[in-house]
Design an enzyme around this catalytic site. Structure first.
Site, PDB file in Angstrom:
ATOM      1  N   ALA A 114      47.310  51.982  62.879  1.00  0.00           N
ATOM      2  CA  ALA A 114      47.556  50.569  63.147  1.00  0.00           C
ATOM      3  C   ALA A 114      46.993  49.663  62.058  1.00  0.00           C
ATOM      4  O   ALA A 114      47.561  48.607  61.777  1.00  0.00           O
ATOM      5  CB  ALA A 114      46.965  50.181  64.502  1.00  0.00           C
ATOM      6  N   THR A 115      45.891  50.046  61.431  1.00  0.00           N
ATOM      7  CA  THR A 115      45.326  49.211  60.373  1.00  0.00           C
ATOM      8  C   THR A 115      46.323  49.043  59.230  1.00  0.00           C
ATOM      9  O   THR A 115      46.559  47.924  58.755  1.00  0.00           O
ATOM     10  CB  THR A 115      44.014  49.813  59.837  1.00  0.00           C
ATOM     11  N   ASN A 169      40.587  45.294  72.270  1.00  0.00           N
ATOM     12  CA  ASN A 169      39.911  46.581  72.143  1.00  0.00           C
ATOM     13  C   ASN A 169      38.491  46.575  72.695  1.00  0.00           C
ATOM     14  O   ASN A 169      37.943  47.634  73.009  1.00  0.00           O
ATOM     15  CB  ASN A 169      39.883  47.019  70.673  1.00  0.00           C
ATOM     16  N   GLN A 214      45.916  49.359  71.412  1.00  0.00           N
ATOM     17  CA  GLN A 214      45.289  49.748  72.675  1.00  0.00           C
ATOM     18  C   GLN A 214      46.266  49.846  73.849  1.00  0.00           C
ATOM     19  O   GLN A 214      45.864  50.230  74.944  1.00  0.00           O
ATOM     20  CB  GLN A 214      44.183  48.745  73.028  1.00  0.00           C
ATOM     21  N   SER A 249      49.039  52.935  66.912  1.00  0.00           N
ATOM     22  CA  SER A 249      48.010  53.878  66.465  1.00  0.00           C
ATOM     23  C   SER A 249      48.137  55.178  67.239  1.00  0.00           C
ATOM     24  O   SER A 249      48.096  55.178  68.470  1.00  0.00           O
ATOM     25  CB  SER A 249      46.617  53.280  66.690  1.00  0.00           C
ATOM     26  N   HIS A 308      46.006  57.834  67.351  1.00  0.00           N
ATOM     27  CA  HIS A 308      44.799  58.419  67.954  1.00  0.00           C
ATOM     28  C   HIS A 308      44.283  57.643  69.152  1.00  0.00           C
ATOM     29  O   HIS A 308      43.297  58.048  69.785  1.00  0.00           O
ATOM     30  CB  HIS A 308      43.694  58.613  66.903  1.00  0.00           C
ATOM     31  N   THR A 313      54.388  61.100  50.534  1.00  0.00           N
ATOM     32  CA  THR A 313      54.964  62.203  51.304  1.00  0.00           C
ATOM     33  C   THR A 313      54.652  62.038  52.778  1.00  0.00           C
ATOM     34  O   THR A 313      53.511  61.784  53.163  1.00  0.00           O
ATOM     35  CB  THR A 313      54.396  63.543  50.808  1.00  0.00           C
ATOM     36  N   CYS A 366      35.252  50.576  64.845  1.00  0.00           N
ATOM     37  CA  CYS A 366      35.460  50.227  63.432  1.00  0.00           C
ATOM     38  C   CYS A 366      34.332  49.367  62.889  1.00  0.00           C
ATOM     39  O   CYS A 366      34.189  49.221  61.676  1.00  0.00           O
ATOM     40  CB  CYS A 366      36.792  49.502  63.262  1.00  0.00           C
TER      41      CYS A 366
END
Length: 374
Positions: free
Chosen positions: A71-72, A152, A180, A200, A202, A242, A325
């Protein structure tokens, strides 16, 4: 055994997702850019299948999805990628909120240093953006409105539907950081007024290092994004490099599982949260934020500092006192500060977040764990 309750920071990879990722790492390991043999063809097919799976969550077209590292990166492409268009069209005003993740605030601050004007919306005491202030802030030269879906830190659900309605007669681009919420909270993101959605992996039981950016067309017109770095023609020229086929396929499968199970997942975490907040009430804890996601609860216990609480809870439950973060920073939470909470309450704030793999925790066990704070 420590009970993991920090799903807002990261989620475990679901076993079926992990198995699929492993298969594409050791058996079907082709490069999607290799078109001269069956390994490359299979890789390309896996990418396109995942593109459709991600798109389905937001009822978008698969051609509107590009894959990123998370997401960043998606936030950076959506925000910084509009710079050339903004400068060519004299639209250098951006609206965001004081509640946003640093992955949104910092790219916007970069543009502010380059001559863009930014309006930072205040937060209500409930942890939501001030819609009335947004109405007032909109201008003819407003380029972008960037508001997250679910916060978040507090889990506060932002009024995305109201924002979409407000922007229905305005041509500013709307970007929603859905790190989120994507796949877990199946509401709002299918609104066609949302131009950009950041995803995101993860946070959704897929591996770290993978994400996506959904870029909706307006009619037949593509968003005027330009690449922010260079080195290849992959992903419509916007994200060179890639493609990470195993991670992309894993994200796709995670999205498919989420689409099938979101309501069941919500029911599960809602029960967990209810049990947890009932136990909190016996401690005299104060919940920070309202209208929050069932996946998250942020609370403060009078007289307890969150840093001290982390020490007391170590080995019992894994929780956090803010965004992962910014965990190396001991500055007060900018989110809770924007909500107008007092310094003692901010210093004591603890975030607990649940997930589909969280087992039902007996009420007495919750009380025992939280009793360590007293």
């Amino acid at each position: 055994m420590t009970i993991y309750l920090d799903f807002s920071a990261t989620t475990p990879v679901l076993p079926e997702v992990a198995d699929f990722v492993y298969k594409l790492m050791v058996e079907e390991y082709g490069n999607a850019g290799s078109r001269t043999h069956e390994y490359g063809v299979a890789a390309k097919r896996a990418v396109e299948a995942a593109r459709a799976q991600v798109a389905e969550i937001a009822k978008a077209d698969k051609t509107e999805v590009i894959f990123t590292s998370g997401a960043t990166e998606s936030n950076n492409i959506a925000i910084l990628g509009l710079r050339e268009y903004a400068e060519q069209n004299g639209k250098k005003h951006i609206i965001t909120s004081k509640l946003e993740h640093k992955a949104v605030l910092e790219p916007i601050e970069h543009l502010e240093q380059q001559g863009f004007e930014v309006t930072y919306l205040d937060a209500t005491g409930d942890g939501q953006v001030d819609i009335e202030q947004l109405k007032t802030a909109l201008r003819n030269d407003t380029l972008l409105v960037s508001i997250m879906h679910i916060n978040n830190e507090t889990g506060a659900i932002q009024p995305i539907g109201e924002i979409c309605q407000l922007l229905s007669e305005h041509d500013a681009y709307l970007h929603v950081d859905a790190a989120q919420s994507f796949g877990k909270y199946p509401y709002d993101l299918d609104n066609l007024r949302i131009d950009f959605i950041s995803v995101s992996g993860h946070k959704l039981y897929a591996p770290k290092g993978i994400g996506a950016l959904i870029m909706r067309r307006r009619g037949f017109t593509k968003p005027p994004l330009k690449p922010i770095y260079f080195g290849g023609g992959q992903e419509k020229g916007l994200r060179p490099g890639t493609l990470a086929i195993p991670l992309i396929a894993g994200l796709g499968l995670a999205c498919e599982l989420a689409a099938k199970n979101a309501e069941k997942w919500l029911a599960h975490v809602s029960e967990l949260k209810t049990n947890f907040t009932d136990a909190l009430s016996e401690l005299g804890a104060e919940v920070n934020g309202k209208n929050a996601s069932p996946y998250v609860v942020n609370f403060s216990v009078p007289g307890i500092n969150s840093e001290a609480a982390m020490v007391k809870l170590k080995g019992i439950i894994a929780v956090s006192n803010g965004s992962a973060c910014t965990s190396s920073s001991y500055k007060p939470s900018h989110v809770l500060t924007a909500m107008g909470l007092d310094s003692e309450r901010i210093a004591g704030a603890i975030r607990v977040s649940f997930g589909v793999t969280t087992q039902n925790i007996p009420y007495e066990d919750i009380k025992t764990a939280l009793g360590a704070l007293l």
